[in-house]
Scaffold this motif. Structure first.
Motif, PDB file in Angstrom:
ATOM      1  N   ALA A 134       0.807  -1.225   0.000  1.00 56.20           N
ATOM      2  CA  ALA A 134       0.000   0.000   0.000  1.00 56.20           C
ATOM      3  C   ALA A 134       0.839   1.273   0.000  1.00 56.20           C
ATOM      4  N   ASN A 135       2.024   1.262   0.575  1.00 57.89           N
ATOM      5  CA  ASN A 135       2.853   2.469   0.643  1.00 57.89           C
ATOM      6  C   ASN A 135       3.755   2.654  -0.570  1.00 57.89           C
ATOM      7  N   ARG A 136       3.791   1.700  -1.471  1.00 57.75           N
ATOM      8  CA  ARG A 136       4.639   1.791  -2.661  1.00 57.75           C
ATOM      9  C   ARG A 136       4.046   2.789  -3.654  1.00 57.75           C
ATOM     10  N   MET A 137       4.911   3.584  -4.259  1.00 59.61           N
ATOM     11  CA  MET A 137       4.464   4.574  -5.242  1.00 59.61           C
ATOM     12  C   MET A 137       4.389   3.936  -6.625  1.00 59.61           C
ATOM     13  N   VAL A 138       3.352   4.276  -7.387  1.00 62.80           N
ATOM     14  CA  VAL A 138       3.220   3.829  -8.774  1.00 62.80           C
ATOM     15  C   VAL A 138       3.086   5.063  -9.663  1.00 62.80           C
ATOM     16  N   HIS A 139       3.575   4.958 -10.886  1.00 60.36           N
ATOM     17  CA  HIS A 139       3.512   6.078 -11.815  1.00 60.36           C
ATOM     18  C   HIS A 139       2.225   6.006 -12.623  1.00 60.36           C
ATOM     19  N   THR A 140       1.635   7.154 -12.870  1.00 59.19           N
ATOM     20  CA  THR A 140       0.377   7.233 -13.601  1.00 59.19           C
ATOM     21  C   THR A 140       0.519   8.198 -14.762  1.00 59.19           C
ATOM     22  N   GLY A 141      -0.427   8.145 -15.674  1.00 60.73           N
ATOM     23  CA  GLY A 141      -0.486   9.113 -16.760  1.00 60.73           C
ATOM     24  C   GLY A 141       0.784   9.220 -17.580  1.00 60.73           C
ATOM     25  N   SER A 154       2.333  10.416  -9.954  1.00 65.65           N
ATOM     26  CA  SER A 154       2.554   9.249  -9.110  1.00 65.65           C
ATOM     27  C   SER A 154       1.557   9.261  -7.958  1.00 65.65           C
ATOM     28  N   LYS A 155       1.209   8.058  -7.500  1.00 62.38           N
ATOM     29  CA  LYS A 155       0.270   7.877  -6.393  1.00 62.38           C
ATOM     30  C   LYS A 155       0.738   6.700  -5.560  1.00 62.38           C
ATOM     31  N   LYS A 156       0.280   6.654  -4.329  1.00 61.67           N
ATOM     32  CA  LYS A 156       0.522   5.474  -3.509  1.00 61.67           C
ATOM     33  C   LYS A 156      -0.432   4.385  -3.993  1.00 61.67           C
TER      34      LYS A 156
END
Length: 91
Positions: free
Chosen positions: A41-48, A53-55
């Motif tokens: 849940a605390n890992r960041m992922v890249h979007t768009g 980026s969001k958790k």
């Protein structure tokens, strides 16, 4: 029971799982994905396209698959159609 490799992430990655299909497809795999998401849940992922980026924990959970009962199903090469039937009924 052996292991098989399945493709992940647009075919760029692989994952090794038991050859029991309920572990890597359908509703059972959705449960496994939900558990993995909770752990990371605390890992960041890249979007768009990598611009944001969001958790992972902030992203919404996957919605359940909607029922297709009574919908029209295209058959053949798009030339025929029929109504979807109930899961329990036999044609």
């Amino acid at each position: 029971m052996g292991k098989i490799r399945i493709r992940t992430g647009r075919g760029t990655g692989t994952m090794e799982v038991d050859d029991d299909p309920k572990n890597w497809s359908g509703d059972e795999f959705r449960k496994i994905q939900k558990i993995r998401k909770r752990k990371a849940a605390n890992r960041m992922v890249h979007t768009g396209r990598g611009t944001g980026s969001k958790k992972l924990g902030d992203l919404p959970d996957a919605r359940p698959r909607p029922s297709t009962e009574g919908m029209t199903r295209i058959t053949g090469r798009g030339t025929g159609s029929r109504k979807s039937r109930n899961k329990g009924s036999k044609e």
